[in-house]
Design a protein around this motif. Structure first.
Motif, PDB file in Angstrom:
ATOM      1  N   PHE A 116       1.032  -0.895  -0.194  1.00 41.74           N
ATOM      2  CA  PHE A 116      -0.052  -0.316   0.330  1.00 41.74           C
ATOM      3  C   PHE A 116       0.781   1.117  -0.023  1.00 41.74           C
ATOM      4  O   PHE A 116       0.561   2.579  -0.632  1.00 41.74           O
ATOM      5  CB  PHE A 116      -0.775   0.346   1.348  1.00 41.74           C
ATOM      6  CG  PHE A 116      -1.753  -1.043   1.365  1.00 41.74           C
ATOM      7  CD1 PHE A 116      -2.728  -1.412   0.175  1.00 41.74           C
ATOM      8  CD2 PHE A 116      -2.814  -1.111   2.373  1.00 41.74           C
ATOM      9  CE1 PHE A 116      -3.514  -2.438   0.181  1.00 41.74           C
ATOM     10  CE2 PHE A 116      -4.357  -1.775   2.481  1.00 41.74           C
ATOM     11  CZ  PHE A 116      -4.239  -2.737   1.369  1.00 41.74           C
ATOM     12  N   ALA A 117       2.267   1.444   0.992  1.00 45.31           N
ATOM     13  CA  ALA A 117       2.553   2.259   0.895  1.00 45.31           C
ATOM     14  C   ALA A 117       3.849   2.281   0.093  1.00 45.31           C
ATOM     15  O   ALA A 117       3.725   3.747  -1.011  1.00 45.31           O
ATOM     16  CB  ALA A 117       3.957   1.724   1.822  1.00 45.31           C
ATOM     17  N   ALA A 118       3.816   1.536  -1.014  1.00 46.91           N
ATOM     18  CA  ALA A 118       4.533   1.574  -2.187  1.00 46.91           C
ATOM     19  C   ALA A 118       4.099   2.128  -3.779  1.00 46.91           C
ATOM     20  O   ALA A 118       3.383   2.657  -3.748  1.00 46.91           O
ATOM     21  CB  ALA A 118       4.980   0.543  -3.241  1.00 46.91           C
ATOM     22  N   ALA A 119       2.904   1.872  -3.474  1.00 47.32           N
ATOM     23  CA  ALA A 119       1.425   2.592  -4.254  1.00 47.32           C
ATOM     24  C   ALA A 119       0.933   3.559  -3.876  1.00 47.32           C
ATOM     25  O   ALA A 119       0.781   4.652  -5.050  1.00 47.32           O
ATOM     26  CB  ALA A 119       0.220   1.538  -4.260  1.00 47.32           C
ATOM     27  N   GLN A 120       1.001   3.769  -2.856  1.00 45.08           N
ATOM     28  CA  GLN A 120       0.921   5.585  -2.736  1.00 45.08           C
ATOM     29  C   GLN A 120       2.214   6.218  -2.970  1.00 45.08           C
ATOM     30  O   GLN A 120       1.677   7.005  -3.140  1.00 45.08           O
ATOM     31  CB  GLN A 120       0.728   6.388  -1.131  1.00 45.08           C
ATOM     32  CG  GLN A 120      -1.135   5.198  -0.878  1.00 45.08           C
ATOM     33  CD  GLN A 120      -0.841   5.465   0.943  1.00 45.08           C
ATOM     34  OE1 GLN A 120      -0.327   5.676   1.718  1.00 45.08           O
ATOM     35  NE2 GLN A 120      -2.387   4.368   1.944  1.00 45.08           N
ATOM     36  N   ARG A 121       3.003   6.080  -2.740  1.00 44.23           N
ATOM     37  CA  ARG A 121       4.360   6.773  -3.046  1.00 44.23           C
ATOM     38  C   ARG A 121       4.350   7.042  -5.106  1.00 44.23           C
ATOM     39  O   ARG A 121       4.201   7.886  -5.043  1.00 44.23           O
ATOM     40  CB  ARG A 121       5.719   5.776  -3.096  1.00 44.23           C
ATOM     41  CG  ARG A 121       6.163   6.326  -1.308  1.00 44.23           C
ATOM     42  CD  ARG A 121       6.800   5.860  -1.123  1.00 44.23           C
ATOM     43  NE  ARG A 121       7.579   4.089  -1.819  1.00 44.23           N
ATOM     44  CZ  ARG A 121       7.191   3.099  -0.524  1.00 44.23           C
ATOM     45  NH1 ARG A 121       6.952   3.576   0.546  1.00 44.23           N
ATOM     46  NH2 ARG A 121       7.907   2.559  -0.971  1.00 44.23           N
ATOM     47  N   ILE A 122       4.235   5.520  -5.312  1.00 40.73           N
ATOM     48  CA  ILE A 122       3.848   5.946  -7.195  1.00 40.73           C
ATOM     49  C   ILE A 122       2.856   6.693  -6.938  1.00 40.73           C
ATOM     50  O   ILE A 122       2.891   7.860  -8.226  1.00 40.73           O
ATOM     51  CB  ILE A 122       3.225   4.706  -7.558  1.00 40.73           C
ATOM     52  CG1 ILE A 122       5.212   3.817  -7.511  1.00 40.73           C
ATOM     53  CG2 ILE A 122       3.288   5.132  -9.392  1.00 40.73           C
ATOM     54  CD1 ILE A 122       4.253   2.214  -7.678  1.00 40.73           C
ATOM     55  N   LEU A 123       1.543   6.715  -6.658  1.00 36.84           N
ATOM     56  CA  LEU A 123       0.985   7.730  -6.480  1.00 36.84           C
ATOM     57  C   LEU A 123       0.850   8.505  -7.143  1.00 36.84           C
ATOM     58  O   LEU A 123       0.290   9.910  -7.731  1.00 36.84           O
ATOM     59  CB  LEU A 123      -0.612   7.992  -5.944  1.00 36.84           C
ATOM     60  CG  LEU A 123      -1.726   6.179  -6.781  1.00 36.84           C
ATOM     61  CD1 LEU A 123      -2.917   6.048  -5.158  1.00 36.84           C
ATOM     62  CD2 LEU A 123      -2.009   6.488  -7.382  1.00 36.84           C
ATOM     63  N   THR A 142       8.011  -3.411  -7.777  1.00 40.51           N
ATOM     64  CA  THR A 142       9.314  -2.938  -7.582  1.00 40.51           C
ATOM     65  C   THR A 142       9.610  -1.887  -6.664  1.00 40.51           C
ATOM     66  O   THR A 142      10.940  -2.032  -5.534  1.00 40.51           O
ATOM     67  CB  THR A 142       9.671  -2.675  -9.097  1.00 40.51           C
ATOM     68  OG1 THR A 142       9.106  -3.051 -10.563  1.00 40.51           O
ATOM     69  CG2 THR A 142      10.965  -1.779  -9.658  1.00 40.51           C
ATOM     70  N   GLU A 143       8.563  -1.029  -6.730  1.00 37.57           N
ATOM     71  CA  GLU A 143       8.336   0.545  -5.461  1.00 37.57           C
ATOM     72  C   GLU A 143       8.730  -0.469  -4.203  1.00 37.57           C
ATOM     73  O   GLU A 143       9.193  -0.535  -3.125  1.00 37.57           O
ATOM     74  CB  GLU A 143       7.395   1.215  -5.339  1.00 37.57           C
ATOM     75  CG  GLU A 143       7.096   2.579  -4.455  1.00 37.57           C
ATOM     76  CD  GLU A 143       8.255   3.190  -5.280  1.00 37.57           C
ATOM     77  OE1 GLU A 143       8.818   4.162  -4.421  1.00 37.57           O
ATOM     78  OE2 GLU A 143       9.218   3.654  -6.273  1.00 37.57           O
ATOM     79  N   ALA A 144       7.793  -1.495  -3.944  1.00 41.59           N
ATOM     80  CA  ALA A 144       8.289  -2.043  -2.442  1.00 41.59           C
ATOM     81  C   ALA A 144       9.312  -2.825  -2.169  1.00 41.59           C
ATOM     82  O   ALA A 144       9.783  -3.589  -0.780  1.00 41.59           O
ATOM     83  CB  ALA A 144       6.680  -2.840  -2.443  1.00 41.59           C
ATOM     84  N   PHE A 185      -5.834  -6.277  -5.107  1.00 40.34           N
ATOM     85  CA  PHE A 185      -4.814  -4.803  -4.494  1.00 40.34           C
ATOM     86  C   PHE A 185      -5.616  -3.415  -4.671  1.00 40.34           C
ATOM     87  O   PHE A 185      -5.437  -2.875  -3.907  1.00 40.34           O
ATOM     88  CB  PHE A 185      -4.011  -4.858  -5.145  1.00 40.34           C
ATOM     89  CG  PHE A 185      -2.899  -4.122  -4.797  1.00 40.34           C
ATOM     90  CD1 PHE A 185      -1.995  -3.839  -3.157  1.00 40.34           C
ATOM     91  CD2 PHE A 185      -2.490  -2.592  -5.165  1.00 40.34           C
ATOM     92  CE1 PHE A 185      -1.170  -3.652  -2.981  1.00 40.34           C
ATOM     93  CE2 PHE A 185      -1.716  -2.424  -4.590  1.00 40.34           C
ATOM     94  CZ  PHE A 185      -1.235  -2.439  -3.491  1.00 40.34           C
ATOM     95  N   LEU A 186      -5.945  -3.037  -5.882  1.00 32.93           N
ATOM     96  CA  LEU A 186      -6.645  -1.366  -5.917  1.00 32.93           C
ATOM     97  C   LEU A 186      -7.522  -2.066  -4.823  1.00 32.93           C
ATOM     98  O   LEU A 186      -7.992  -0.372  -3.610  1.00 32.93           O
ATOM     99  CB  LEU A 186      -7.006  -1.568  -7.152  1.00 32.93           C
ATOM    100  CG  LEU A 186      -5.562  -1.243  -8.062  1.00 32.93           C
ATOM    101  CD1 LEU A 186      -6.095  -1.053  -9.427  1.00 32.93           C
ATOM    102  CD2 LEU A 186      -4.387  -0.211  -7.818  1.00 32.93           C
ATOM    103  N   ALA A 187      -8.674  -2.373  -5.199  1.00 37.97           N
ATOM    104  CA  ALA A 187      -9.780  -2.606  -3.911  1.00 37.97           C
ATOM    105  C   ALA A 187      -9.364  -2.321  -3.499  1.00 37.97           C
ATOM    106  O   ALA A 187     -10.043  -1.631  -1.692  1.00 37.97           O
ATOM    107  CB  ALA A 187     -10.609  -3.707  -4.337  1.00 37.97           C
ATOM    108  N   ALA A 188      -8.968  -2.779  -2.235  1.00 41.61           N
ATOM    109  CA  ALA A 188      -8.398  -2.928  -0.670  1.00 41.61           C
ATOM    110  C   ALA A 188      -7.719  -2.066  -0.629  1.00 41.61           C
ATOM    111  O   ALA A 188      -7.858  -1.223   0.306  1.00 41.61           O
ATOM    112  CB  ALA A 188      -7.035  -3.866  -0.244  1.00 41.61           C
ATOM    113  N   LEU A 189      -6.636  -1.043  -1.707  1.00 42.88           N
ATOM    114  CA  LEU A 189      -5.780   0.031  -1.121  1.00 42.88           C
ATOM    115  C   LEU A 189      -7.401   1.030  -1.264  1.00 42.88           C
ATOM    116  O   LEU A 189      -6.884   2.144   0.110  1.00 42.88           O
ATOM    117  CB  LEU A 189      -4.952   0.426  -2.556  1.00 42.88           C
ATOM    118  CG  LEU A 189      -4.168   1.791  -2.294  1.00 42.88           C
ATOM    119  CD1 LEU A 189      -3.834   1.955  -1.520  1.00 42.88           C
ATOM    120  CD2 LEU A 189      -3.259   2.192  -3.628  1.00 42.88           C
TER     121      LEU A 189
END
Length: 196
Positions: A15-22, A37-39, A56-60
Motif C-alpha cells: 500500500f505504501a509503495a502504491a501511494q508513493r507511485i500515485l 518494484t517500488e516496494a 489489490f487496488l480495491a483493498a487500497l
C-alpha cells in the motif's frame, strides 16, 4: 528480494509503495510491476496476498475509505466546538490529502475497480460517497445543536462543499490550495445555513 526473507506486513508495504507511485507519477503509472518494484519485493508477493491487481487496488481504496470513516467520527465529535467553518475547513484539508486526491483519480479511471468497490458496499464514486456521508453527518449534528438553521439542507450542503473543495485540490501541478482559499469556499457555501 531474495526468497525466504520475511517481509513485515507485506500488505502495508505494498500500500505504501502504491501511494508513493500515485503521488510521484499519478494513477496511470500504477501497475503491479511498478508497485512490487517500488516496494522492493518479488511480484509474487502481491499475488500471494491479493487475487489480482484490481483486488489489490480495491483493498487500497477500502483502506482509504476506512480512514475517511475514522475522520468522520472525529468530525462528528467536534460538532458544537470551534466554528462550523473552521471545522469544515480542517476536515476538507484532512480529507483531500495528496494521496486521497490521487486515489479519487484512480477510482474514476478504472471501471473494474469501481465495480469491485460497489460489490464491497460502496456506491457512487467510492471514497467521495463516504466523504459526502461524513460531511452530511457532521452538518446534521451541527443542525441538531442549533448551530445551523433548521432549514439547512445538509444533503445539498455536503456535496456542494465536497465538489467545490475537490476542484481546489485536484490540480496536481499547482499543489494544495491555501487554507484561506478553502475557508472562503466553506464560508460561502454555509453562509446561509449558519445561525446568527
Amino acid at each position: 528480494m531474495p526468497t525466504g526473507v520475511a517481509i513485515r506486513d507485506p500488505r502495508e508495504q505494498l500500500f505504501a509503495a502504491a501511494q508513493r507511485i500515485l503521488l510521484r507519477d499519478g494513477p496511470n503509472a500504477l501497475t503491479s510491476r511498478a508497485v512490487t518494484t517500488e516496494a522492493g519485493v518479488a511480484k509474487g508477493v502481491l499475488h500471494r496476498h491479493f487475487a489480482d491487481f484490481d483486488a489489490f487496488l480495491a483493498a487500497l481504496v477500502l483502506d482509504r475509505i476506512r480512514r475517511v470513516e475514522r475522520q468522520g467520527e472525529a468530525l462528528r465529535e467536534a460538532a458544537g466546538t470551534g466554528t462550523v467553518t473552521g471545522n469544515l475547513t480542517a476536515a476538507l484539508a484532512d480529507l483531500f490529502d495528496p494521496v486521497a486526491v490521487s486515489v479519487v483519480g484512480l477510482v474514476i479511471a478504472r471501471d473494474e475497480l469501481r465495480a469491485r468497490l460497489r460489490a464491497a458496499g460502496s456506491a457512487g464514486i467510492p471514497l467521495m460517497t463516504e466523504a459526502g456521508a461524513m460531511l452530511t453527518a457532521y452538518l446534521t449534528a451541527e443542525r441538531d445543536l442549533n448551530r445551523l438553521t433548521p432549514e439547512a439542507d445538509v444533503h445539498v450542503l455536503a456535496p456542494t462543499l465536497l465538489g467545490a473543495a475537490h476542484l481546489l485540490y485536484a490540480d496536481r501541478e499547482a499543489g494544495p490550495p491555501s487554507e484561506d482559499a478553502v475557508r472562503r469556499i466553506v464560508a460561502t457555501v454555509v453562509a446561509g445555513a449558519l445561525r446568527g
